[in-house]
Motif scaffolding. Structure first.
Motif: not given
Length: 609
Positions: A396-397, A521-525, A551-557
């Protein structure tokens, strides 16, 4: 007064008073706090401390016995009776006693210094470790310089207390008490006459102590301000030189330097009043001894040996009195420093971990904001009861103008702050119930102004995962495209990057931060303006790497450069702490709302360039 300093006194407008945290605290002498400070001696109460005390008692006993042997035995017996054998025996005994005194003093000084250095080490380690675990609010309100002063200067100011002061205090109290008892045993009349000055000395010292203590508090405050500005000036030297503000900055530093000089001068001046007063008391005591002692000898009330013993003790008497005067100043300095040290040690984290907090060993990365409200202070609310859901593995951004609340959301996910109202949950668990280490070890944050530590490239990438192998570090660097520029450096991955990574460009530092995040190797980036410092060409190179990273991670941009978030699963548009709209890039463009206007204005800026 030097002209330069005199001029500074007249030009007070040069000074900027924005340090409000460090304030002098006007309190009575806190013995409870002093006992707390002395509690740091406890780990050594069975080793160095008893050894130092025994050595001190041995040397003190020798000093107390020798005057009696000289006055009462040598003069009244050996010399008066012309007993040369007794005199020779006495000389040998005194010689052995002084040798014993030397041995006692040697071990006292040795063990006391070892004891003091260990206590200072423990105290500094305790304070630093405590500060490491304080919440971000603590650092929001304090400059780095003021924190450095307490960990370095304030603790250093306690060094003399622990290396010499405590044992010297005990030694002087024992010496004075024993001498007073001996003096009264030999001649109560002469003892009362000689000791009459003590109540006067005590009265004046108690009158001065409050003023002296406040002065040393002010010294600590001024040193804190000076260090804060010095730290700020060194870190901002490029900006200072860019705007040609060296002269103005030097003038401001000189103003702070003068304040430090003036506060130390005043504190030293007040402290210096003790020793002259002790010397004056010594002179008065000597006059009393000679005049009244001679009168008593002439009237047959005391013998010459007693007078000589009194003279020896009088010479010894005022030395511990003088040291006690200085010791009192030392205690005042220690009190001022310990107040500031314990203020930090008593600071509780705003973000507290519950005793029954639960682990989060296998985080999936599903994030929920449930009517979350947050404010950094009472004057402005940063988030207004926002609710949002981020599925595990989703990117998500967050977009919006400066101050809209984007970074605040990121800070709440990492639990650097707790919401004022509402709940932040990960995998359905309220973050207040989760162990902080378990949470933060599975979240990586890449900031716009990434921090590079002094050390090698290898050590910086490995920072988030110290047990990673060299091959894993190199592989992470290759994935994000950092391996190329690292290979051009003289020593490759073993290149020392110096303070804050000054030998690297902004883009290179950012690539290192990407490698560091990938290796952890975080689960959330969380990427907070992470590509803002990277040029367009470099950004294109790492887009593929970002796909691998996400890839495979929850990401907040979080991004102002909207081209970097086009492929996000969901985009949240914020304004003044509220969510105005959300959806994919195409959905938001079709709505022609706030997001559409942001994209439109950004393209217009590019066309204008």
């Amino acid at each position: 007064m030097p002209k330069r300093i005199d001029t500074l006194k007249e030009n007070r407008h040069l000074k900027r008073f924005y340090y409000t945290v460090d304030q002098a605290v006007e309190k009575p002498f806190n013995w409870q706090q002093m006992w707390r400070l002395l509690g740091y001696l406890k780990p050594y109460s069975k080793t160095y401390l008893p050894g130092a005390v025994i050595a001190m008692l041995v040397s003190t006993a020798v000093r107390l016995v020798v005057p009696i042997l000289i006055g009462k035995v040598a003069i009244d017996q050996a010399i008066a009776n012309e007993d040369s054998e007794l005199l020779i025996t006495l000389i040998i005994i005194v010689g052995v006693l002084y040798l014993l005194n030397y041995i006692g003093n040697f071990f006292r000084i040795k063990w006391v210094n070892i004891l003091g250095q260990n206590v200072i080490y423990d105290l500094r380690q305790s304070l630093f470790s405590h500060v490491q675990h304080l919440s971000h609010r603590f650092f929001d309100k304090r400059s780095a310089g003021s924190i450095l002063v307490r960990i370095l200067n304030d603790i250093n100011s306690l060094q003399e207390l622990f290396t010499n002061g405590i044992i010297n205090l005990l030694m002087d109290v024992v010496t004075l008490s024993a001498m007073i008892v001996i003096l009264f045993v030999y001649s109560p009349q002469l003892a009362v006459a000689v000791l009459v000055i003590l109540p006067i000395m005590f009265y004046i010292s108690t009158k001065l102590r409050r003023n002296i203590r406040r002065s040393w508090q002010d010294v600590r405050i001024q040193q804190s301000r000076l260090n804060s500005h010095l730290n700020e000036s060194i870190q901002g030297i490029r900006i200072t030189q860019s705007f040609s503000q060296e002269k103005e900055n030097a003038e401001y530093f000189e103003g702070l330097n003068f304040d430090t000089f003036e506060s130390l001068r005043i504190a030293t001046k007040k402290s210096a009043m003790f020793r002259p007063f002790v010397e004056m008391s010594n002179a008065i005591g000597t006059i009393i001894l000679i005049s009244f002692g001679s009168f008593l000898i002439l009237n047959g009330n005391i013998d010459i040996g007693t007078f000589v013993t009194f003279a020896f003790y009088l010479g010894m008497f005022w030395e511990p009195i003088s040291r006690l005067g200085q010791m009192y100043n030392q205690l005042l300095m220690a009190m001022a420093a310990s107040e500031r040290i314990f203020e930090f040690l008593d600071e509780k984290p705003n973000v507290k971990e519950k005793e029954d907090s639960i682990p989060l060993p296998d985080m999936k990365g599903q994030i929920e904001f449930d009517k979350v409200q947050f404010s950094y202070d009472d004057n402005r609310i940063a988030l207004h009861e926002i609710s949002l859901d981020i599925n595990a593995g989703q990117t998500i951004a967050l977009v919006g103008h400066t101050g809209s609340g984007k970074s605040t959301i990121a800070n709440l996910i990492s639990r650097f702050y707790d919401p004022t109202k509402g709940h932040v949950r990960i995998d359905g668990k309220d973050l207040r119930d989760v162990k902080l280490d378990h949470l933060r070890q599975q979240i990586s944050v890449v900031l716009q102004d990434t921090f590079i530590f002094s050390g090698t490239i290898m050590e910086n990438i490995r920072f988030g995962r110290p047990d990673a192998s060299d091959n894993e570090v190199i592989e992470a660097a290759k994935v994000v495209g950092a391996d190329e520029f690292i290979g051009r450096l003289a020593n490759g991955y073993e290149t020392e990057v110096e303070e804050r990574g000054n030998i690297l460009s902004a883009g290179e530092r950012q690539l290192l931060s990407f490698a560091r995040a990938l290796l952890a190797d975080p689960k959330i980036l969380i990427l907070d303006e992470a590509t803002a410092s990277i040029d367009t060409e470099t950004e294109m190179k790492i887009q593929a790497a970002l796909r691998r990273l996400l890839d495979g991670r929850t990401a907040i941009i979080i991004a102002h450069r909207l081209s970097t978030i086009r492929e996000s699963d969901n985009i949240f548009v914020l304004e003044n702490g509220e969510i105005l709209e959300n959806g994919s890039h195409d959905e938001l463009m079709e709505q022609r709302g706030e997001y559409f206007e942001l994209v439109k204005s950004q393209f217009q800026m590019l066309d204008a360039m």
